[in-house]
Design an enzyme around this catalytic site. Structure first.
Site, PDB file in Angstrom:
ATOM      1  N   HIS A  20      80.757  36.623 110.422  1.00 49.26           N
ATOM      2  CA  HIS A  20      80.424  38.047 110.329  1.00 49.26           C
ATOM      3  C   HIS A  20      80.665  38.721 111.674  1.00 49.26           C
ATOM      4  O   HIS A  20      80.854  38.069 112.697  1.00 49.26           O
ATOM      5  CB  HIS A  20      79.000  38.297 109.804  1.00 49.26           C
ATOM      6  CG  HIS A  20      77.901  38.139 110.805  1.00 49.26           C
ATOM      7  ND1 HIS A  20      76.648  38.674 110.620  1.00 49.26           N
ATOM      8  CD2 HIS A  20      77.849  37.497 111.989  1.00 49.26           C
ATOM      9  CE1 HIS A  20      75.884  38.377 111.644  1.00 49.26           C
ATOM     10  NE2 HIS A  20      76.575  37.657 112.486  1.00 49.26           N
ATOM     11  N   CYS A  39      76.491  39.306 118.450  1.00 47.58           N
ATOM     12  CA  CYS A  39      76.971  39.464 117.071  1.00 47.58           C
ATOM     13  C   CYS A  39      77.957  40.629 116.939  1.00 47.58           C
ATOM     14  O   CYS A  39      78.540  40.833 115.871  1.00 47.58           O
ATOM     15  CB  CYS A  39      75.806  39.646 116.098  1.00 47.58           C
ATOM     16  SG  CYS A  39      74.959  38.097 115.690  1.00 47.58           S
ATOM     17  N   HIS A  43      82.367  36.079 114.772  1.00 50.74           N
ATOM     18  CA  HIS A  43      81.809  34.736 114.975  1.00 50.74           C
ATOM     19  C   HIS A  43      81.189  34.272 113.666  1.00 50.74           C
ATOM     20  O   HIS A  43      81.207  35.003 112.670  1.00 50.74           O
ATOM     21  CB  HIS A  43      80.740  34.777 116.078  1.00 50.74           C
ATOM     22  CG  HIS A  43      79.569  35.611 115.681  1.00 50.74           C
ATOM     23  ND1 HIS A  43      79.627  36.981 115.631  1.00 50.74           N
ATOM     24  CD2 HIS A  43      78.339  35.268 115.241  1.00 50.74           C
ATOM     25  CE1 HIS A  43      78.485  37.451 115.200  1.00 50.74           C
ATOM     26  NE2 HIS A  43      77.679  36.440 114.944  1.00 50.74           N
ATOM     27  N   HIS A  45      77.911  31.727 111.596  1.00 58.60           N
ATOM     28  CA  HIS A  45      76.593  31.082 111.662  1.00 58.60           C
ATOM     29  C   HIS A  45      76.508  30.009 110.583  1.00 58.60           C
ATOM     30  O   HIS A  45      77.147  30.113 109.535  1.00 58.60           O
ATOM     31  CB  HIS A  45      75.462  32.087 111.402  1.00 58.60           C
ATOM     32  CG  HIS A  45      75.325  33.132 112.454  1.00 58.60           C
ATOM     33  ND1 HIS A  45      74.733  32.896 113.678  1.00 58.60           N
ATOM     34  CD2 HIS A  45      75.691  34.432 112.468  1.00 58.60           C
ATOM     35  CE1 HIS A  45      74.747  34.012 114.393  1.00 58.60           C
ATOM     36  NE2 HIS A  45      75.327  34.964 113.688  1.00 58.60           N
ATOM     37  N   ASP A  83      79.986  30.805 101.127  1.00 62.02           N
ATOM     38  CA  ASP A  83      80.240  29.639 101.978  1.00 62.02           C
ATOM     39  C   ASP A  83      81.697  29.608 102.442  1.00 62.02           C
ATOM     40  O   ASP A  83      82.625  29.702 101.628  1.00 62.02           O
ATOM     41  CB  ASP A  83      79.907  28.355 101.218  1.00 62.02           C
ATOM     42  CG  ASP A  83      79.864  27.143 102.132  1.00 62.02           C
ATOM     43  OD1 ASP A  83      79.556  27.305 103.337  1.00 62.02           O
ATOM     44  OD2 ASP A  83      80.137  26.022 101.648  1.00 62.02           O
ATOM     45  N   HIS A  84      81.877  29.492 103.747  1.00 62.61           N
ATOM     46  CA  HIS A  84      83.208  29.521 104.365  1.00 62.61           C
ATOM     47  C   HIS A  84      83.958  30.815 104.070  1.00 62.61           C
ATOM     48  O   HIS A  84      85.182  30.819 103.921  1.00 62.61           O
ATOM     49  CB  HIS A  84      84.028  28.283 103.974  1.00 62.61           C
ATOM     50  CG  HIS A  84      83.488  27.037 104.611  1.00 62.61           C
ATOM     51  ND1 HIS A  84      82.355  26.390 104.152  1.00 62.61           N
ATOM     52  CD2 HIS A  84      83.897  26.339 105.683  1.00 62.61           C
ATOM     53  CE1 HIS A  84      82.102  25.352 104.920  1.00 62.61           C
ATOM     54  NE2 HIS A  84      83.024  25.293 105.860  1.00 62.61           N
ATOM     55  N   GLU A 128      69.244  32.640 110.265  1.00 59.54           N
ATOM     56  CA  GLU A 128      70.585  32.809 110.820  1.00 59.54           C
ATOM     57  C   GLU A 128      70.815  31.876 112.005  1.00 59.54           C
ATOM     58  O   GLU A 128      71.905  31.324 112.178  1.00 59.54           O
ATOM     59  CB  GLU A 128      70.780  34.259 111.257  1.00 59.54           C
ATOM     60  CG  GLU A 128      72.212  34.617 111.598  1.00 59.54           C
ATOM     61  CD  GLU A 128      72.324  36.028 112.146  1.00 59.54           C
ATOM     62  OE1 GLU A 128      72.890  36.878 111.461  1.00 59.54           O
ATOM     63  OE2 GLU A 128      71.830  36.271 113.269  1.00 59.54           O
TER      64      GLU A 128
HETATM   65 NI    NI Z   1      75.828  36.851 114.193  1.00 61.80          NI
END
Ligand code: NI
Length: 139
Positions: A20, A39, A43, A45, A83-84, A128
């Protein structure tokens, strides 16, 4: 005398990895960095999702709900989509949403509410990082 029944919550934990970026296009870089910190750059998580439901204990099974069933539904409705993936651009039900932990947790709540047979959604907790988590609970 009336004895109130305790409420029983059961919780299933699932994980997903997603990318995100938290940046508002109408803000300049400095403002985005100031508000969103690290953020503000692209990047990812490793998220942990906990889904808690309540209900009465079935006399036959001794369970509120089979957690395998919760696992299957959450995978189908949420994990499969995120996911991914990149939360800013790959997930139809997050379109137009700034993917803060709060907004993603709320979107997951809305996606799951009413979709778990014979049990009531009570809480969605989205972690997160080791230090940050958000809980959405029935109001
Ligand atoms: Ni983040």
């Amino acid at each position: 005398m009336h004895m109130s029944q305790p409420r029983i919550n059961v919780t299933r934990r699932l994980t997903f990895a997603a990318g995100h970026i938290l940046a508002k296009p109408e803000w300049d870089d400095a403002r985005n960095r100031e508000v969103f910190g690290a953020c503000a750059g692209d990047h990812g998580h490793n998220y942990e999702l906990e889904v808690s439901v309540s209900g009465s204990v079935d006399e036959d099974t001794g369970m509120v709900i089979n957690l395998r069933e919760v696992d299957r539904i959450v995978k189908d409705l949420v994990i499969h989509d995120v996911d991914h993936r990149h939360l800013n651009r790959d997930v139809p039900w997050l379109e137009g949403c700034l993917p803060t932990t709060e907004n993603v947790a709320l979107a997951i709540w809305r996606r799951l509410e009413g979709r778990l047979p014979s049990a009531r959604l009570e809480r969605v907790r989205l972690k997160e990082t080791e230090n940050n988590a958000v809980e959405v609970e029935r109001g």
